[in-house]
Design an enzyme around this catalytic site. Structure first.
Site, PDB file in Angstrom:
ATOM      1  N   ASP A 125       0.841  -1.205   0.000  1.00  0.00           N
ATOM      2  CA  ASP A 125       0.000   0.000   0.000  1.00  0.00           C
ATOM      3  C   ASP A 125       0.875   1.254   0.000  1.00  0.00           C
ATOM      4  O   ASP A 125       2.014   1.219   0.480  1.00  0.00           O
ATOM      5  CB  ASP A 125      -0.873   0.050   1.268  1.00  0.00           C
ATOM      6  CG  ASP A 125      -2.053  -0.916   1.208  1.00  0.00           C
ATOM      7  OD1 ASP A 125      -2.254  -1.585   0.181  1.00  0.00           O
ATOM      8  OD2 ASP A 125      -2.784  -0.998   2.226  1.00  0.00           O
ATOM      9  N   ARG A 176      -1.790  -0.657  -8.120  1.00  0.00           N
ATOM     10  CA  ARG A 176      -3.150  -0.210  -7.817  1.00  0.00           C
ATOM     11  C   ARG A 176      -3.123   1.297  -8.050  1.00  0.00           C
ATOM     12  O   ARG A 176      -2.228   1.982  -7.559  1.00  0.00           O
ATOM     13  CB  ARG A 176      -3.498  -0.513  -6.356  1.00  0.00           C
ATOM     14  CG  ARG A 176      -4.819   0.105  -5.914  1.00  0.00           C
ATOM     15  CD  ARG A 176      -5.001   0.015  -4.393  1.00  0.00           C
ATOM     16  NE  ARG A 176      -5.017  -1.338  -3.918  1.00  0.00           N
ATOM     17  CZ  ARG A 176      -4.543  -1.707  -2.721  1.00  0.00           C
ATOM     18  NH1 ARG A 176      -4.011  -0.829  -1.905  1.00  0.00           N
ATOM     19  NH2 ARG A 176      -4.601  -2.964  -2.354  1.00  0.00           N
TER      20      ARG A 176
HETATM   21  P1  FDA Z   1     -14.529   9.560  -3.994  1.00  0.00           P
HETATM   22  O1  FDA Z   1     -13.945   9.760  -2.648  1.00  0.00           O
HETATM   23  O2  FDA Z   1     -14.846  10.758  -4.815  1.00  0.00           O
HETATM   24  O3  FDA Z   1     -15.812   8.691  -3.824  1.00  0.00           O
HETATM   25  C1  FDA Z   1     -16.700   8.417  -4.897  1.00  0.00           C
HETATM   26  C2  FDA Z   1     -18.016   7.941  -4.294  1.00  0.00           C
HETATM   27  O4  FDA Z   1     -17.789   6.682  -3.656  1.00  0.00           O
HETATM   28  C3  FDA Z   1     -18.541   8.856  -3.183  1.00  0.00           C
HETATM   29  O5  FDA Z   1     -19.392   9.822  -3.688  1.00  0.00           O
HETATM   30  C4  FDA Z   1     -19.268   7.888  -2.284  1.00  0.00           C
HETATM   31  O6  FDA Z   1     -20.545   7.655  -2.814  1.00  0.00           O
HETATM   32  C5  FDA Z   1     -18.476   6.616  -2.427  1.00  0.00           C
HETATM   33  N1  FDA Z   1     -17.503   6.471  -1.331  1.00  0.00           N
HETATM   34  C6  FDA Z   1     -16.175   6.717  -1.373  1.00  0.00           C
HETATM   35  N2  FDA Z   1     -15.591   6.433  -0.195  1.00  0.00           N
HETATM   36  C7  FDA Z   1     -16.593   6.014   0.615  1.00  0.00           C
HETATM   37  C8  FDA Z   1     -16.655   5.572   1.952  1.00  0.00           C
HETATM   38  N3  FDA Z   1     -15.565   5.508   2.703  1.00  0.00           N
HETATM   39  N4  FDA Z   1     -17.859   5.222   2.449  1.00  0.00           N
HETATM   40  C9  FDA Z   1     -18.980   5.252   1.702  1.00  0.00           C
HETATM   41  N5  FDA Z   1     -18.982   5.661   0.426  1.00  0.00           N
HETATM   42  C10 FDA Z   1     -17.809   6.032  -0.117  1.00  0.00           C
HETATM   43  N6  FDA Z   1      -5.427   5.304  -0.671  1.00  0.00           N
HETATM   44  C11 FDA Z   1      -4.106   5.494  -0.435  1.00  0.00           C
HETATM   45  O7  FDA Z   1      -3.660   6.616  -0.243  1.00  0.00           O
HETATM   46  N7  FDA Z   1      -3.252   4.418  -0.414  1.00  0.00           N
HETATM   47  C12 FDA Z   1      -3.677   3.149  -0.650  1.00  0.00           C
HETATM   48  O8  FDA Z   1      -2.868   2.206  -0.643  1.00  0.00           O
HETATM   49  C13 FDA Z   1      -5.073   2.948  -0.902  1.00  0.00           C
HETATM   50  N8  FDA Z   1      -5.580   1.708  -1.121  1.00  0.00           N
HETATM   51  C14 FDA Z   1      -6.895   1.561  -1.553  1.00  0.00           C
HETATM   52  C15 FDA Z   1      -7.379   0.313  -1.942  1.00  0.00           C
HETATM   53  C16 FDA Z   1      -8.641   0.204  -2.498  1.00  0.00           C
HETATM   54  C17 FDA Z   1      -9.125  -1.149  -2.945  1.00  0.00           C
HETATM   55  C18 FDA Z   1      -9.471   1.350  -2.641  1.00  0.00           C
HETATM   56  C19 FDA Z   1     -10.825   1.250  -3.271  1.00  0.00           C
HETATM   57  C20 FDA Z   1      -9.027   2.570  -2.187  1.00  0.00           C
HETATM   58  C21 FDA Z   1      -7.738   2.695  -1.634  1.00  0.00           C
HETATM   59  N9  FDA Z   1      -7.269   3.921  -1.172  1.00  0.00           N
HETATM   60  C22 FDA Z   1      -5.924   4.071  -0.902  1.00  0.00           C
HETATM   61  C23 FDA Z   1      -8.226   5.040  -0.931  1.00  0.00           C
HETATM   62  C24 FDA Z   1      -8.361   5.943  -2.137  1.00  0.00           C
HETATM   63  O9  FDA Z   1      -7.185   6.686  -2.305  1.00  0.00           O
HETATM   64  C25 FDA Z   1      -9.537   6.918  -1.959  1.00  0.00           C
HETATM   65  O10 FDA Z   1      -9.306   7.721  -0.856  1.00  0.00           O
HETATM   66  C26 FDA Z   1     -10.885   6.249  -1.806  1.00  0.00           C
HETATM   67  O11 FDA Z   1     -11.007   5.155  -2.654  1.00  0.00           O
HETATM   68  C27 FDA Z   1     -12.020   7.228  -2.130  1.00  0.00           C
HETATM   69  O12 FDA Z   1     -11.864   7.714  -3.420  1.00  0.00           O
HETATM   70  P2  FDA Z   1     -12.815   7.333  -4.639  1.00  0.00           P
HETATM   71  O13 FDA Z   1     -11.942   7.136  -5.828  1.00  0.00           O
HETATM   72  O14 FDA Z   1     -13.685   6.206  -4.299  1.00  0.00           O
HETATM   73  O15 FDA Z   1     -13.604   8.664  -4.930  1.00  0.00           O
END
Ligand code: FDA
Length: 302
Positions: A125, A176
């Site tokens: 990560d 990722r």
């Molecule tokens: P965004 O935050 O804009 O969310 C899009 C939509 O998804 C929101 O409108 C909401 O509906 C939904 N959503 C998002 N998060 C939610 C939550 N917690 N609860 C409920 N609904 C939610 N980061 C990092 O810095 N290092 C890492 O190693 C990782 N590893 C990682 C693994 C995996 C499998 C995922 C999916 C994410 C990560 N992340 C991460 C976190 C990533 O950087 C990011 O902060 C989150 O995925 C939220 O960003 P989105 O792209 O989902 O968009």
């Protein structure tokens, strides 16, 4: 953003533990590895893969790092024994990066060696900016020795990421791609959500052009739409990429991704040390806290 959500995101570190605990349940498999195994088994049956993560980061003594390393070995052995479709995610600071870099590399090396025995895979990560250079350096060294069994994470909020992608184009590439979750200064990170999103799609294009395997880790519908279009345009096969989502987030979107013929991996964290992880999730989506608080206070109950 509503006043409540704004207030939660600004004061999240002070939210009382019972409130965080109340909403955290959906995001975490449970306190034990047996919980993560059960959740993985259920998700496998529904056609999804998982990556298992033991909660805990920013440790204070190297004995804790050794203990987390032993837990990581146990997870890999359990995945093999239970015949689960799962791999492992680890955090460098959990393995002592900020205490002793060389010893930390030794522990991660041992974990990836164990994964190789089982033909499995370890994702390192990405944490905050203080750890980016070291994490990429570890990835470079490990991919030389354990090609195909190790990958890391790239964050589209970082200005450096497109340059990192070019720099890393001299070996097997498995990443990722996510937006990034840590609070970074503007000198390092884009703050405008549109810039973060455009960088995400740009980086995804570059990675595919370079022949990288990419875990497309987002719940953002627009980014998922753009990724699907790109995959279609490039004629990629389902074994050249995967989508990734966090446990507890947007189950409807899971179904859409699977129905469109893509592979999906769910990030399954477990462990006693759930507080920092849960606070990051809560900060990301304060609406969840609003629901939890209303339930606790009995608001909306008739
Ligand atoms: P965004 O935050 O804009 O969310 C899009 C939509 O998804 C929101 O409108 C909401 O509906 C939904 N959503 C998002 N998060 C939610 C939550 N917690 N609860 C409920 N609904 C939610 N980061 C990092 O810095 N290092 C890492 O190693 C990782 N590893 C990682 C693994 C995996 C499998 C995922 C999916 C994410 C990560 N992340 C991460 C976190 C990533 O950087 C990011 O902060 C989150 O995925 C939220 O960003 P989105 O792209 O989902 O968009």
């Amino acid at each position: 953003m509503s006043l409540f959500n704004y207030t939660v995101s600004k004061t999240i570190m002070h939210v009382p533990k019972p409130i965080v605990s109340h909403f955290a349940k959906g995001y975490i498999a449970g306190p034990t590895l047996a919980d993560a195994v059960q959740v993985t088994r259920d998700l496998n049956q529904q056609g999804m893969m998982t990556t298992i993560d033991i909660l805990g980061e920013f440790i204070t003594g190297f004995d804790q790092a050794v203990s987390f390393k032993n837990d990581a070995l146990t997870i890999l052995q359990t995945i093999e024994r239970e015949k689960l479709d799962a791999n492992l995610s680890i955090k460098p600071t959990q393995m002592g990066l900020l205490l002793d870099k060389e010893k930390c590399f030794g522990l991660i090396h041992e974990i990836v060696s164990e994964a190789v025995k089982f033909d499995n895979f370890v994702r390192i990560d990405m944490e905050d900016i203080e750890t980016t250079d070291d994490t990429l350096e570890f990835f470079r060294k490990l991919r030389e020795e354990f090609s195909g069994h190790v990958g890391t994470v790239l964050q589209s909020y970082l200005r450096r990421t497109p340059f990192d992608i070019s720099d890393l184009n001299d070996g097997v590439q498995n990443y990722r791609l996510c937006k990034g979750i840590y609070v970074e200064p503007r000198t390092h990170a884009w703050k405008n959500p549109h810039a973060i999103n455009r960088n995400f799609t740009e980086c995804l294009k570059r990675l595919f052009d370079q022949g990288a395997y990419v875990g497309i880790a987002t719940h953002d519908e627009l980014l998922i739409f753009e990724a699907m279009n790109l995959i279609h345009k490039l004629g990629l096969q389902p074994d050249q990429y995967e989508f990734q989502m966090l446990l507890g987030v947007d189950e409807e979107m899971r179904g859409i991704i699977l129905k469109n013929g893509h592979r999906l991996r769910i990030y399954v964290p477990f462990g006693e040390d759930w507080l920092p992880y849960s606070k990051r999730r809560l900060k990301e989506n304060p609406t969840i806290a609003q629901h939890a608080l209303k339930q606790i206070l009995g608001i909306n109950k008739h």
